[in-house]
Scaffold this motif. Sequence first.
Motif: not given
Lengths: 95, 845
Positions: B96-106
């Motif tokens: 969840h954290g990895t996807l949100m930070m690395f694959l969604f937000a940026v």
Amino acid sequence: MRAWTLLLGGLVVWTAHFLALYGVASIFPGTTIANWLVLPLTLVAVAALIFLLRRSVVQMASRDSLDRWMGRLATLGAAISLLAVVWQAIPALAR
Amino acid sequence: MKSETGFDPALFDRFPTKEERPPGEIEELERVWRAPRGWGLLTAVNNNYIGTFYVGAAFMFFVLAGFLALVMRVQLALPLQGVLPQETYNQFFTMHGTLMMFLFAVPMMEALGVLLLPQMLAARDLPFPRLSAYAFWAYFIGGTCFFMSLFFGLAPDGGWFMYPPLTSTTYSPGINADFWLLGIGFIEISAIAGAIEILVGVLKTRAPGMTLARMPIFAWAMLVFAAMILIAFPAVILATLLLELERALNWPFFDATRGGDPMLWQHLFWFFGHPEVYIIFLPAAGLVSMMVSALSRVTLVGYQLVVLALLATGFISFGVWAHHMFTTGMPTLSISFFSAASMAVSVPAGIQVFSWIATLAAGKPRHNTPTLFLVGGIVTFVIGGLTGVMVAMVPFDWQVHDTHFIVAHLHYVLIGGSVFPVFAGLYYWTPMMSRRPLSERLGKWVFWLMFAGMQITFLPMHLTGFMGMPRRVYTYLPGMGLEPTNMISTVGALTFGVGVALFIYDLARNFRFAVEGTAGNVYGGGTLEWLPNGLYAARSIPVVRSREPLWDDPNLGDDVEQGRYFLPGTPTGQRETIITSPIRAEPQYLQIMPGPSVWPLLGALFTAGFFLLLTIQAYTPAVISGILAIPSIMRWLWETDRPVAKQEVDVGGGIRLKTYATGPSTHGWWAMIMLLIVAFMVFLMLVFGFLFVFGVHPEYWIDFNASGPALPIAAVYTAGGALVLLGRHLLQREGSTLWSPTTQVLLGCLALAGAWILDFALWQDAGIDPEASAQGALIMAFLSLEGFLVGVAVLMGAYLALRTSRNMIERPRSVTFDVTMLFLVYTAAQGAASTLLTRLFPGGL
């Protein structure tokens, strides 16, 4: 390049000052040497910022509108950096 | 008016031109910029397509990560739930954290940059469209495979920050952690490619007259965002490489029993990780500033202060990384500095918030969906910002560290500062690329469900944290008083999920991708993206005379559409855009741009294959994939840097520009300098690691008596660099033969390779063992890094030789030659520096 240097100079000085403080605190952990070193580092940073402020204030009087705009931005950047540098040094200087 | 490049600004007065344009000009533009159809769309490079793909993929990862969050919330709704076993829960929160930070937000911010910036700057496209395509495909393929690991029980489970020693082979023996390390390292490379594209795009492809003072605030935000990526992301790339090397080869960078230190990971990770928050926030803040002005129908209050705030945040954000480490026992004085900086960073954020409030107050905001998301985002972000100042105070942080209070704080910041602005942006800009706008009626439902869901989820979570519930635990015992707040949070999360589902329904119902015949400027924006657009962007590139040109010149759209400004046709018969100067946006030359190609896709596919196959330890296929990636990328480049027959063309108004240029003021040169900044940051971080580990554990360091060859090896590196510079000098001399400049470069490559082999062999002779201590591992890391650069340098030399053999190197100056020279000279300089450092410190000094 000169335009960018003046524009970002204040913020660059703030960053350099911060990294220098972190450096002395890490190299001399738990000693008063670090606290003492903060003072000259801060004075150098303040002097650099006053120099930049004077340059940018001069640019603010330019006849060219973009120069004036960039001068104002540089002045604001240097001024906020001056505050930040002093704020940053307080933890060491207040001890 | 002053000039930056010698261009006479008075020439701008020729526009809009009066005479009629020749017939067939638009048809020619359409032919040149036509996008492929069907499966051929996979080879498209136009920013309209790549940008839309990119936004769609980032949104898909947002939905997937959100789904994981919902399952976790169901697990935590009641004590001792059995929805997720402990191991799976660990994988879920990590993903969840990895996807949100690395694959969604940026990526979402980069995606919006690729989609909006060319239109906003009135460029035909960003300067390296194939690089955009490569960045997108690398991200999409890598991200999808990374997510799929969840279905095989191979997803990483060490948290999105992957602290060692938890992630060392001792405590994480499977390949789960490797998926994270190689996958994220690879995806970050894609992010850097996108950042270089955006940085050069904003600085070099703005419409003539769009000075820094007239730049849309989103472009300022993207400028700072991309620069921050170049400085911050190398730290995480290096960290992931070091940890992967430790896991794969037993090199103990983070193993305290052999002179390494797990704190090194934390420093490297958070040097990236905290600026990452601002990397996500700043573009979103740029979106808010754009929309708040357009939706309030008034210019942004305090534009210059907002620019200052963006720049100041960019700098100060690099001085706050250790506030994630207040509980690690750092020296008190260091902690004080970071605490002060963490409080200071709230000042520029506050400036922006006050600017938005003042703009809303000064204007006449309408009650519509994007405005609701803007106001909801500001309220939410301010709450998150205030709790941020609370946790910047060290004693308070000690109390709430690693509790649900922090989870609540970071979600307030990220959802308020990024997710809500992105949703506002999706509603606001969808009419630019869809035949129909999204539904206002449904949109208001979407907002209220998401806003209410957000507050219901995370406001009680502060209390859950105060009551002592730690993060990252899969359950809790009954009777601890944690049930009510957890249940409320779960209800809120499901409400939020319903809001997102309704948004997807709205998309499915109303979003119809189109380049022409779009819904248009529904909300009355004043910036250039709302000019009539085709695949070639605006018909002609206007002279910009204010910040909101569409508001200030009601005829602008018509004049642009009639071709009365720059570049009304395609004078070279190819894709092209105007390159302008970085401060005053004066026209410099015409850039010829490449068209659709399958090679960026194949390059991304094989690069992703290399990393992913390496993760699952399929070494032979990984090597084959890596080898295939090289010719794919070279083939894509092969079609670029081809001058056209006309050396100068009329770009409108009788103004003539060159069609080929190289040197320090050109876009190719700038892109290479930015790439070298990335390389330098990786090197600098490694130097930091070297000195840090020595400072912490000097007792593990031994004197190898290796200082003797330091100067000779550095001299060979220097000679290599000098040969390359000589080659460039020869290229400019008319008397030199076809091969003499390239021969110097090849000799330079030989010298670099020789120096590296000598360095490596002499360290072997000195008895260095990278498994024995962190000192040996770090020296080998320096050698490996330099070896990689030398390898790339040799490939570039071979590519240059190949082009020379086909007589494809321009004289007296060539872009290919120049960028090769820059890379090789940098490689020589870094080689000399790393040799001197590793051989002279500490024993030789």
